[in-house]
Design an enzyme around this catalytic site. Structure first.
Site, PDB file in Angstrom:
ATOM      1  N   ARG A  21      -2.152  14.458 -53.538  1.00 50.45           N
ATOM      2  CA  ARG A  21      -1.548  14.996 -52.191  1.00 50.45           C
ATOM      3  C   ARG A  21      -1.267  16.419 -53.293  1.00 50.45           C
ATOM      4  O   ARG A  21      -0.931  17.680 -52.775  1.00 50.45           O
ATOM      5  CB  ARG A  21       0.517  14.227 -52.857  1.00 50.45           C
ATOM      6  CG  ARG A  21       0.576  13.425 -52.457  1.00 50.45           C
ATOM      7  CD  ARG A  21       2.206  13.117 -52.181  1.00 50.45           C
ATOM      8  NE  ARG A  21       3.231  12.299 -51.980  1.00 50.45           N
ATOM      9  CZ  ARG A  21       3.058  11.296 -51.247  1.00 50.45           C
ATOM     10  NH1 ARG A  21       2.577  12.158 -49.391  1.00 50.45           N
ATOM     11  NH2 ARG A  21       3.627  10.069 -50.929  1.00 50.45           N
ATOM     12  N   ASP A  32       3.952  16.506 -42.279  1.00 51.28           N
ATOM     13  CA  ASP A  32       2.311  16.840 -42.937  1.00 51.28           C
ATOM     14  C   ASP A  32       2.103  16.413 -41.454  1.00 51.28           C
ATOM     15  O   ASP A  32       0.610  16.921 -40.813  1.00 51.28           O
ATOM     16  CB  ASP A  32       2.010  16.081 -43.466  1.00 51.28           C
ATOM     17  CG  ASP A  32       2.396  14.592 -43.465  1.00 51.28           C
ATOM     18  OD1 ASP A  32       2.802  14.323 -42.642  1.00 51.28           O
ATOM     19  OD2 ASP A  32       2.260  13.807 -44.820  1.00 51.28           O
TER      20      ASP A  32
HETATM   21  P1  IMP Z   1       2.590   7.970 -37.478  1.00 47.47           P
HETATM   22  O1  IMP Z   1       3.955   7.735 -37.551  1.00 47.47           O
HETATM   23  O2  IMP Z   1       1.503   6.927 -37.403  1.00 47.47           O
HETATM   24  O3  IMP Z   1       2.233   9.129 -36.512  1.00 47.47           O
HETATM   25  O4  IMP Z   1       2.114   8.361 -39.117  1.00 47.47           O
HETATM   26  C1  IMP Z   1       2.250   9.176 -39.724  1.00 47.47           C
HETATM   27  C2  IMP Z   1       2.728   8.898 -41.314  1.00 47.47           C
HETATM   28  O5  IMP Z   1       1.821   8.106 -41.894  1.00 47.47           O
HETATM   29  C3  IMP Z   1       2.709  10.531 -41.476  1.00 47.47           C
HETATM   30  O6  IMP Z   1       3.625  11.217 -41.554  1.00 47.47           O
HETATM   31  C4  IMP Z   1       1.813  10.253 -43.464  1.00 47.47           C
HETATM   32  O7  IMP Z   1       2.628  10.165 -44.027  1.00 47.47           O
HETATM   33  C5  IMP Z   1       1.106   9.052 -42.820  1.00 47.47           C
HETATM   34  N1  IMP Z   1      -0.617   9.403 -42.189  1.00 47.47           N
HETATM   35  C6  IMP Z   1      -1.268   8.979 -40.923  1.00 47.47           C
HETATM   36  N2  IMP Z   1      -2.329   9.376 -40.909  1.00 47.47           N
HETATM   37  C7  IMP Z   1      -2.513   9.746 -42.189  1.00 47.47           C
HETATM   38  C8  IMP Z   1      -3.459  10.441 -42.875  1.00 47.47           C
HETATM   39  O8  IMP Z   1      -5.255  10.440 -42.465  1.00 47.47           O
HETATM   40  N3  IMP Z   1      -3.352  10.573 -44.602  1.00 47.47           N
HETATM   41  C9  IMP Z   1      -2.118  10.234 -45.316  1.00 47.47           C
HETATM   42  N4  IMP Z   1      -0.656   9.601 -44.846  1.00 47.47           N
HETATM   43  C10 IMP Z   1      -0.966   9.586 -43.231  1.00 47.47           C
HETATM   44 MG    MG Z   2       4.240  11.440 -43.953  1.00 49.12          MG
END
Ligand code: IMP
Ligand code: MG
Length: 174
Positions: A162, A97
């Protein structure tokens, strides 16, 4: 009730999905790709994407622990549910996402690479490059979003929102 502001409309999203799907269709025609979604966030995007791709694909899902009931996660990623399909020799397309710090997807790409796919690419609907901690090449990207917490189109805040068809920003409560 928290107030929400729409930043990307469902119409803009639909147009982008069609563009991405037509690029992916050309690149994967005849390859019977294995499309792997990262639950839960990717479920809305992935269902739109595979239908718009309109070529034979197989699908599977992984569950990775990242964000809990807050806007920041620990930074530790764990594989909670693995794929059930053998990866070896497959053309694998990971669907996520949003890429934020990059940790979740980096972890999964490294894990899948170890199992020798024929090819491994990443498709993400949203990207928040301002917060990147580790480098991840996004082969197919929908939208770059500002450094703010977004919900809707599969993305949640504490398991809420969601179901919203548009991408929204939650406005702080007084
Ligand atoms: P990362 O490991 O920091 O890249 O985090 C990615 C995951 O964090 C994604 O799969 C989302 O589930 C969640 N995430 C990151 N930013 C957002 C946001 O702005 N809204 C909702 N979920 C987020
Ligand atoms: Mg996620």
């Amino acid at each position: 009730m928290e107030k929400r502001e729409v930043i990307i409309t469902r119409e803009e999203i639909a147009k982008k999905v069609a563009e991405l799907a037509s690029r992916i269709r050309k690149d994967y025609k005849g390859k019977n790709p294995l499309v792997i979604g990262i639950l839960k966030g990717s479920f809305v995007f992935m269902s739109d994407l595979v239908r718009a791709m309109n070529i034979p694909v197989e699908i599977d899902f992984v569950v990775l622990s990242s964000y809990g009931a807050s806007r920041e996660s620990s930074g530790k990623i764990k594989l909670v549910k693995d794929v059930q399909t053998p990866i070896n020799g497959r053309h694998v397309l990971v669907v996520e996402d949003i890429i934020d710090r990059g940790l979740t997807v980096r972890f999964l790409l490294d894990y899948l690479k170890f199992r020798k796919p024929a090819s491994l690419k990443l498709c993400a609907m949203f990207d928040k490059p301002a917060r990147r901690k580790v480098e991840v090449p996004i082969d197919y990207l929908g939208f770059t979003v500002p450094d703010t917490f977004v919900v809707g189109y599969g993305l949640d805040y504490d398991e809420k929102f969601r179901y919203l068809p548009d991408l929204c920003v939650l406005e702080e409560q007084e």
